[in-house]
Design a protein around this motif. Structure first.
Motif, PDB file in Angstrom:
ATOM      1  N   SER A 182      35.725  40.848  32.021  1.00 41.52           N
ATOM      2  CA  SER A 182      35.267  41.887  31.104  1.00 41.52           C
ATOM      3  C   SER A 182      36.503  42.494  30.456  1.00 41.52           C
ATOM      4  N   PRO A 183      36.348  43.217  29.341  1.00 40.91           N
ATOM      5  CA  PRO A 183      37.520  43.839  28.709  1.00 40.91           C
ATOM      6  C   PRO A 183      38.304  44.711  29.694  1.00 40.91           C
ATOM      7  N   VAL A 184      37.612  45.489  30.520  1.00 40.62           N
ATOM      8  CA  VAL A 184      38.295  46.335  31.506  1.00 40.62           C
ATOM      9  C   VAL A 184      38.997  45.470  32.552  1.00 40.62           C
ATOM     10  N   GLY A 185      38.324  44.412  32.982  1.00 40.89           N
ATOM     11  CA  GLY A 185      38.892  43.507  33.970  1.00 40.89           C
ATOM     12  C   GLY A 185      40.172  42.841  33.476  1.00 40.89           C
ATOM     13  N   LYS A 186      40.178  42.450  32.215  1.00 40.14           N
ATOM     14  CA  LYS A 186      41.373  41.800  31.655  1.00 40.14           C
ATOM     15  C   LYS A 186      42.580  42.728  31.679  1.00 40.14           C
ATOM     16  N   GLU A 187      42.342  43.993  31.348  1.00 44.16           N
ATOM     17  CA  GLU A 187      43.447  44.972  31.393  1.00 44.16           C
ATOM     18  C   GLU A 187      43.888  45.209  32.829  1.00 44.16           C
ATOM     19  N   ALA A 188      42.904  45.277  33.736  1.00 47.75           N
ATOM     20  CA  ALA A 188      43.233  45.498  35.150  1.00 47.75           C
ATOM     21  C   ALA A 188      44.089  44.348  35.678  1.00 47.75           C
ATOM     22  N   TYR A 189      43.790  43.132  35.246  1.00 51.12           N
ATOM     23  CA  TYR A 189      44.554  41.951  35.675  1.00 51.12           C
ATOM     24  C   TYR A 189      46.043  42.150  35.421  1.00 51.12           C
ATOM     25  N   GLN A 190      46.359  42.658  34.244  1.00 45.23           N
ATOM     26  CA  GLN A 190      47.761  42.863  33.876  1.00 45.23           C
ATOM     27  C   GLN A 190      48.423  43.901  34.785  1.00 45.23           C
ATOM     28  N   LEU A 191      47.671  44.949  35.144  1.00 46.85           N
ATOM     29  CA  LEU A 191      48.216  45.970  36.052  1.00 46.85           C
ATOM     30  C   LEU A 191      48.427  45.393  37.452  1.00 46.85           C
ATOM     31  N   LEU A 192      47.438  44.631  37.925  1.00 44.82           N
ATOM     32  CA  LEU A 192      47.493  44.078  39.286  1.00 44.82           C
ATOM     33  C   LEU A 192      48.669  43.118  39.448  1.00 44.82           C
ATOM     34  N   LYS A 193      48.928  42.348  38.401  1.00 46.04           N
ATOM     35  CA  LYS A 193      50.042  41.388  38.429  1.00 46.04           C
ATOM     36  C   LYS A 193      51.375  42.071  38.708  1.00 46.04           C
ATOM     37  N   GLU A 194      51.493  43.320  38.221  1.00 42.32           N
ATOM     38  CA  GLU A 194      52.769  44.034  38.329  1.00 42.32           C
ATOM     39  C   GLU A 194      52.906  44.838  39.619  1.00 42.32           C
ATOM     40  N   MET A 195      51.796  45.025  40.341  1.00 40.11           N
ATOM     41  CA  MET A 195      51.828  45.902  41.519  1.00 40.11           C
ATOM     42  C   MET A 195      52.578  45.251  42.673  1.00 40.11           C
ATOM     43  N   LYS A 196      53.467  46.037  43.289  1.00 43.25           N
ATOM     44  CA  LYS A 196      54.297  45.482  44.370  1.00 43.25           C
ATOM     45  C   LYS A 196      53.701  45.767  45.746  1.00 43.25           C
ATOM     46  N   ASN A 197      52.741  46.696  45.812  1.00 40.66           N
ATOM     47  CA  ASN A 197      52.188  47.085  47.114  1.00 40.66           C
ATOM     48  C   ASN A 197      50.900  46.339  47.480  1.00 40.66           C
ATOM     49  N   ILE A 198      50.554  45.323  46.702  1.00 44.41           N
ATOM     50  CA  ILE A 198      49.400  44.480  47.059  1.00 44.41           C
ATOM     51  C   ILE A 198      49.792  43.011  46.907  1.00 44.41           C
ATOM     52  N   ASN A 199      48.989  42.157  47.534  1.00 42.33           N
ATOM     53  CA  ASN A 199      49.213  40.715  47.461  1.00 42.33           C
ATOM     54  C   ASN A 199      48.143  40.128  46.537  1.00 42.33           C
ATOM     55  N   PHE A 200      48.422  40.165  45.215  1.00 42.46           N
ATOM     56  CA  PHE A 200      47.412  39.788  44.225  1.00 42.46           C
ATOM     57  C   PHE A 200      47.295  38.276  44.120  1.00 42.46           C
ATOM     58  N   ALA A 201      46.058  37.783  44.196  1.00 42.42           N
ATOM     59  CA  ALA A 201      45.839  36.332  44.195  1.00 42.42           C
ATOM     60  C   ALA A 201      44.962  35.879  43.033  1.00 42.42           C
ATOM     61  N   GLY A 202      44.887  36.706  41.959  1.00 47.28           N
ATOM     62  CA  GLY A 202      44.190  36.260  40.751  1.00 47.28           C
ATOM     63  C   GLY A 202      42.706  36.581  40.723  1.00 47.28           C
ATOM     64  N   ASN A 203      42.014  35.959  39.775  1.00 46.06           N
ATOM     65  CA  ASN A 203      40.575  36.168  39.601  1.00 46.06           C
ATOM     66  C   ASN A 203      39.767  35.386  40.629  1.00 46.06           C
ATOM     67  N   ILE A 204      38.565  35.876  40.920  1.00 44.71           N
ATOM     68  CA  ILE A 204      37.631  35.129  41.772  1.00 44.71           C
ATOM     69  C   ILE A 204      36.244  35.209  41.157  1.00 44.71           C
ATOM     70  N   GLU A 205      35.494  34.103  41.237  1.00 42.70           N
ATOM     71  CA  GLU A 205      34.133  34.082  40.703  1.00 42.70           C
ATOM     72  C   GLU A 205      33.120  34.354  41.812  1.00 42.70           C
ATOM     73  N   GLY A 206      31.934  34.759  41.401  1.00 42.54           N
ATOM     74  CA  GLY A 206      30.890  35.146  42.348  1.00 42.54           C
ATOM     75  C   GLY A 206      30.531  34.081  43.368  1.00 42.54           C
ATOM     76  N   ASP A 207      30.659  32.810  42.989  1.00 43.31           N
ATOM     77  CA  ASP A 207      30.242  31.758  43.922  1.00 43.31           C
ATOM     78  C   ASP A 207      31.282  31.481  45.009  1.00 43.31           C
ATOM     79  N   LYS A 208      32.463  32.080  44.865  1.00 44.98           N
ATOM     80  CA  LYS A 208      33.522  31.849  45.855  1.00 44.98           C
ATOM     81  C   LYS A 208      33.604  32.992  46.866  1.00 44.98           C
ATOM     82  N   LEU A 209      32.779  34.017  46.660  1.00 46.75           N
ATOM     83  CA  LEU A 209      32.906  35.243  47.446  1.00 46.75           C
ATOM     84  C   LEU A 209      32.791  35.018  48.948  1.00 46.75           C
ATOM     85  N   LEU A 210      31.809  34.211  49.348  1.00 42.29           N
ATOM     86  CA  LEU A 210      31.552  34.035  50.779  1.00 42.29           C
ATOM     87  C   LEU A 210      32.457  32.979  51.405  1.00 42.29           C
ATOM     88  N   LYS A 211      33.282  32.363  50.573  1.00 46.92           N
ATOM     89  CA  LYS A 211      34.115  31.254  51.056  1.00 46.92           C
ATOM     90  C   LYS A 211      35.357  31.707  51.800  1.00 46.92           C
TER      91      LYS A 211
END
Lengths: 328, 328
Positions: A182-211
């Motif tokens: 979503s437009p908000v999600g795309k902007e959040a992605y850019q913020l998450l990429k820069e954060m040093k206090n989390i281990n960001f692993a990219g986008n995930i789709e709904g069908d991968k949630l339980l995996k």
């Protein structure tokens, strides 16, 4: 001694389900001090606990604004009692919007938190772990900055509750590649990429949630809520269909008798009454919202979630993390 | 004689899956004229069909803007062929964003349509019907006016494909009451309430989707996509867990042998390869997007969806409905 306040009146079944749940909890944890808030006449047999009377009950349709005026309700009195008594945690099965706003208003946000989030956890079908999911409904729209903060809050939760040192954080999206969402999600992605206090692993789709590919999944509250309910609905529907299938033919009936343990394992793993509660994260105190249609069993399970969060000292950990964050 | 154009190159498995799917389809419908677009060398054994050569293949990562420049790709040539040959329908398993934007650009929108939507259908677990769901991913954000139009388009689809006279239309939301929902959803609710050409039945939550309470469910494309994938992922994960459970103990293994038909019924009902395709609704032509990871079986199933939509004359019905709408 740990101290828990319970809003006894919020659930669809009134005090019947909450009383059963509280009794089950007390059997298991006789050392925990319980303060039960509700109609005294209905609660007087709960002699092992302290009773605080409240004559008014907030309806399930009660909104976030209306609850403020319901000073005599079990929900508001329970929250005020938790604050005054400096309780370790509070639980209610009452109207979600009302409970979340009253909790935020009375207990106040943790310094540094922009917006509290409702947090729950999904069992990972492949493996034995849990994936922490937030927000599942405290907001119905969020800013990119709020999503970034949810990532950090989810990391704290996953560490405190599941002991995962560097939880892999993913952003819920409609595609796995960067640039999806979503437009908000795309902007959040850019913020998450820069954060040093989390281990960001990219986008995930709904069908991968339980995996089990992510330890923490971040979403806006609207989509997170839809996803949570869709998972529950699909699991429940499949369980029902399976049962119908088993009963349709004699040969299947016989098979069911033999295969029962396998089916039980499946349905119990995704039974919401085994998770039962979601935490409102970001306020001063462990606040758990139980399902409105809680049974005694699922209310008990939500109380166990609350207890687990208290034992994990999650609030102190979040507060410390936010203070450190500011200092850096 | 019906005429269908197939992009043979788009799927993850290349032409292997599409060739198998096309052959299965041809066996069942020898009367349908097939035009296959792709690498001639790989397709020369498909002697029952007309082959159109295309040397370039659009990758799965190809975006909506990039595809326009890929004039020699099987996807773009297939769409141009469909237009020139006045085909009844076209199908591709290629990159979703690329296919949807190229289809909209080449085939053009139906007059009156603001924005095309990707439409799919869910089996109702309780009952034998199907619930039409849109948008499941043509957009990642929508206006309230677009959602209102989706409600009308979904009504046309449900009538044409499932023969439901007055389909009950619900708006996906995070609560059943009026006033719940995302900011866009709340505004859409007000528009839907006033519409005379649909049978609006209020909000619906994600856990009610498979219950058959709605014939058409309207959502923005982002949330719809998340919901679709969550349902698929939950169903698949549960199927896998069930199998593991059956195999864990001898007694369960024996049970499985007896209960197999029941389990098969369940997994086949929610197997995406039995639905396999989503329609891009709102452009001039029946356009079906098959799963990128289609097997031969699921590509065939998507072709059956396409055939069914052509037989149901869904495009004419939508066009007529939009013309009537304007005249009123």
């Amino acid at each position: 001694m740990k101290k828990i306040v319970v809003d006894m009146m919020g659930s669809d079944l009134g005090s019947v389900a909450t009383k059963e749940g509280v009794s089950l909890f007390h059997e298991k944890h006789p050392d925990v001090e319980l303060i039960l808030v509700g109609k005294e006449a209905e609660l007087k047999d709960m002699t092992f606990a302290k009773i605080v009377n409240a004559d008014d009950v907030v309806e399930m349709t009660c909104g976030a604004l209306e609850v403020i005026r319901r000073k005599g309700s079990s929900m508001v009195i329970a929250l005020n009692t938790a604050k005054e008594e400096n309780a370790d945690g509070i639980i209610s099965a009452g109207a979600t919007g009302a409970f979340l706003s009253a909790a935020t208003l009375i207990l106040k946000k943790i310094p540094g938190v922009q917006r509290p989030a409702l947090v729950t956890a999904f069992p990972q079908l492949e493996g034995n772990g849990y994936t922490t999911l937030l927000d599942v409904g405290a907001s119905n729209t969020n800013t990119p900055e709020e999503l970034a903060q949810f990532a950090f809050m989810g990391t704290c939760y996953s560490r405190a509750v599941y002991g995962i040192k560097e939880p892999r954080v993913c952003l819920l999206s409609n595609g796995s590649e960067e640039g999806k969402g979503s437009p908000v999600g795309k902007e959040a992605y850019q913020l998450l990429k820069e954060m040093k206090n989390i281990n960001f692993a990219g986008n995930i789709e709904g069908d991968k949630l339980l995996k089990g590919l992510a330890d923490v999944v971040v979403s806006d509250g609207y989509t997170g809520n839809v996803m949570l309910k869709t998972t529950e609905g699909t699991a429940k529907g499949m369980g029902k269909l399976l049962k119908q299938g088993f009963m349709s033919k004699l040969r299947c009936k016989i098979g069911y008798l033999f295969a029962k343990p396998a089916v039980k394992l499946l349905t119990s793993k995704l039974d919401p009454s085994n998770v039962g509660g979601a935490m409102l994260m970001g306020v001063n105190g462990v606040v758990v919202k139980a399902h409105g249609n809680s049974t005694g069993k699922s209310f008990h399970s939500a109380m166990e979630v609350l207890y687990h969060l208290i034992e994990g000292d999650v609030i102190t950990k979040i507060k410390d993390a936010f203070v450190e964050e500011k200092a850096e």
